[in-house]
Enzyme design. Structure first.
Site, PDB file in Angstrom:
ATOM      1  N   ALA A 113      -5.164 -18.545   2.760  1.00 38.18           N
ATOM      2  CA  ALA A 113      -5.453 -17.448   1.832  1.00 38.18           C
ATOM      3  C   ALA A 113      -6.282 -16.372   2.525  1.00 38.18           C
ATOM      4  O   ALA A 113      -7.165 -16.674   3.331  1.00 38.18           O
ATOM      5  CB  ALA A 113      -6.213 -17.990   0.631  1.00 38.18           C
TER       6      ALA A 113
ATOM      7  N   ARG B 220      20.555  20.607 -18.725  1.00 46.07           N
ATOM      8  CA  ARG B 220      19.763  19.790 -19.648  1.00 46.07           C
ATOM      9  C   ARG B 220      18.947  18.689 -18.966  1.00 46.07           C
ATOM     10  O   ARG B 220      18.100  18.062 -19.582  1.00 46.07           O
ATOM     11  CB  ARG B 220      20.683  19.173 -20.715  1.00 46.07           C
TER      12      ARG B 220
ATOM     13  N   SER C  50      -8.131 -19.843   6.450  1.00 50.32           N
ATOM     14  CA  SER C  50      -8.275 -18.819   5.414  1.00 50.32           C
ATOM     15  C   SER C  50      -9.123 -17.662   5.912  1.00 50.32           C
ATOM     16  O   SER C  50     -10.037 -17.838   6.723  1.00 50.32           O
ATOM     17  CB  SER C  50      -8.955 -19.420   4.189  1.00 50.32           C
TER      18      SER C  50
ATOM     19  N   TYR D 130      -1.938  -2.281  12.622  1.00 45.58           N
ATOM     20  CA  TYR D 130      -1.926  -0.829  12.828  1.00 45.58           C
ATOM     21  C   TYR D 130      -3.276  -0.383  13.361  1.00 45.58           C
ATOM     22  O   TYR D 130      -4.316  -0.738  12.804  1.00 45.58           O
ATOM     23  CB  TYR D 130      -1.637  -0.174  11.464  1.00 45.58           C
TER      24      TYR D 130
HETATM   25 MG    MG Z   1      29.940  17.403 -20.674  1.00 51.30          MG
END
Ligand code: MG
Ligand code: UD1
Length: 447
Positions: A363, A17, A388, A370
């Protein structure tokens, strides 16, 4: 002296189920496969031997059992719950204490409840079954109690109208001395509506021998068995509710508890405040007094005492945010340490970096970690000030107390206390704007 304890966990059922390629007991509650909850439950109640019973179609269940250092037993083909327990017999060889049968799809049972079942054996019962009285007794096996003792268990399909009217039902958890259990299972037949070997038949067989069987009453919410994704979501909700309450009891403030999602291994200290809509993936520790503001997502990270996170922060694996440090809105941190009091208040990506104490990251700062092949580290010294919108191209080291100018691309190491300017020099052209406007207006008029 209490008898040694063992557990047999049944997980060889098909789980049709769930409509899933993943075996049912590997679906997760609280970020952990349901099978592991059962194994953990067994261990928490002192089981010195744990056997996982798995089926041919779900070798992954056996593998997870082994990964968790349980013994495993293959049930092939599955011929019923009694047969499943019998399949564990050789794994149980030499064990002469009390055994409990648990299911791999009931993740919410507590150790206290299992303790009550074992305690019933220790008080003289030969078989103890965990029962409960659900709102709707549905198709559960019915517990027939006579004079305070459990007389037998009747499966729904085999039950008479009268028996079906019984509201006290079988959770599936059953305990007995291991040797007796296997002896009784040897007498179980498959002469029933399902043509299966029922574990539940051992109760009637024990009674015939004049042995005492009892039913211990448990809580419906705990014994919830997961058969569908709807049950899974219910189990998750129930687990989350319980875990949030534990956190609050331990001194954590959750402003809107129902919106905070915790994982099985989340550790949250005292006086931590967690605002609405915070998600904890696996592997998070938050130390005392830290604040996690709304809409933050954390996984695999440590937030040290008094640090302040979010709103809208993302802490990824390997983030270690030092005491009193501050990670603000739309800041993503991965595999990076922040020293005490360091700050990245807005809009930044800090990956593979070590940020010194009290450094301030402006900021829009990005660690360019990378290059398409490898990841490289950025080291930012204590008290450094990153202007910033800086791009810090790793590998690169910014010295203690150094500054980088806003908008800079920093490719070379910056000495302590230096200012690095990694941007084009600004040129001002006096009176340029009116000349430009006049030229443009003229061109437009000529069109
Ligand atoms: Mg059962
Ligand atoms: C069983 C009980 C029933 C109880 C109910 C509680 C029996 C005969 N019936 O019924 O009294 O009210 O659980 O949920 O025990 N499994 C195997 N091998 C098998 C069959 C089952 O490992 O051959 C495992 C399943 O993976 C599952 C558990 O045993 O974890 C229960 O099996 P399930 O088929 O759901 O039993 P129920 O019919 O629900």
């Amino acid at each position: 002296m209490t008898a040694p304890r063992a557990a047999i966990i049944l997980a060889a059922g098909l789980g049709t189920r769930m409509k899933s390629d993943l075996p049912k007991c590997l679906h997760q509650v609280g970020g952990r496969p349901m099978l592991e909850w059962s194994i953990d439950l067994a261990r928490k109640t002192g089981a010195e031997r744990v056997v996982t019973v798995y089926g041919r179609i779900s070798p992954q269940i056996g593998e997870l059992g082994e990964a968790n250092k349980t013994l495993t037993a293959l049930q092939d083909p599955p011929l019923g719950t009694g047969h499943a327990v019998q399949c564990a017999e050789s794994a149980m060889a030499g064990f002469t204490g009390n055994a409990i049968v648990l299911y791999g799809d009931t993740p919410l049972i507590t150790p206290q409840t299992v303790e009550k079942v074992f305690a019933a054996l220790e008080l003289g019962a030969s078989i103890a079954v965990l029962g409960f009285t659900p709102e709707d007794a549905g198709a559960y096996g019915r517990l027939v109690v006579k004079d305070g003792l459990l007389d037998r268990i009747v499966e729904f399909k085999d039950a008479s109208e009268e028996e079906r009217a019984i509201g006290f039902v079988n959770s599936g958890v059953l305990a007995a001395p291991a040797l007796l259990l296997f002896e009784l299972l040897g007498e179980v037949t498959n002469d029933n509506a399902n043509g299966e070997y029922y574990l539940t038949d051992v109760v009637g067989l024990a009674r015939k021998r004049g042995l005492k069987a009892v039913a211990v009453e448990g809580d419906e919410a705990e014994v919830l068995g997961v058969n569908s994704r709807i049950d899974l979501a219910e189990a998750e909700a129930s687990w989350q509710r319980r875990r949030r309450e534990d956190a609050m009891r331990e001194g954590v403030t959750l402003t809107a508890p129902e919106t905070v999602f915790i994982s099985h291994d989340t550790v949250i200290g005292r006086d931590v405040i967690i605002e609405p809509n915070v998600v904890f993936g696996p592997g998070v520790t938050v130390e005392d007094g830290a604040v996690i503001h709304a809409f933050s997502h954390l996984e695999g990270c440590v937030v040290r005492a008094g640090a302040d996170i979010g709103p809208y922060a993302r802490l990824r694996p390997g983030a270690d945010i030092g005491p009193g440090a501050r990670i603000g809105n739309f800041v993503e941190v991965k595999k990076s340490t922040f020293g005490p009091g360091a700050k990245a208040n807005h809009l930044a990506y800090i990956g593979d970096a070590d940020v010194g104490a009290k450094a301030n990251i402006g900021a829009g700062t990005i660690t360019c970690n990378y290059d398409g092949f490898g990841k490289h580290r950025t080291v930012i010294g204590e008290g450094a000030f990153i202007g910033s919108n800086s791009s810090l191209v790793a590998p690169v080291t910014i010295g203690n107390g150094a500054y980088t100018g806003s908008g800079g691309v920093v490719t070379d190491n910056v000495p302590d206390d230096a200012l690095a300017l990694g941007r084009a020099k600004q040129v001002n052209k006096d009176g340029w704007a009116p000349r430009f406007r006049a030229a443009m207006q003229k061109r437009k008029a000529e069109r």
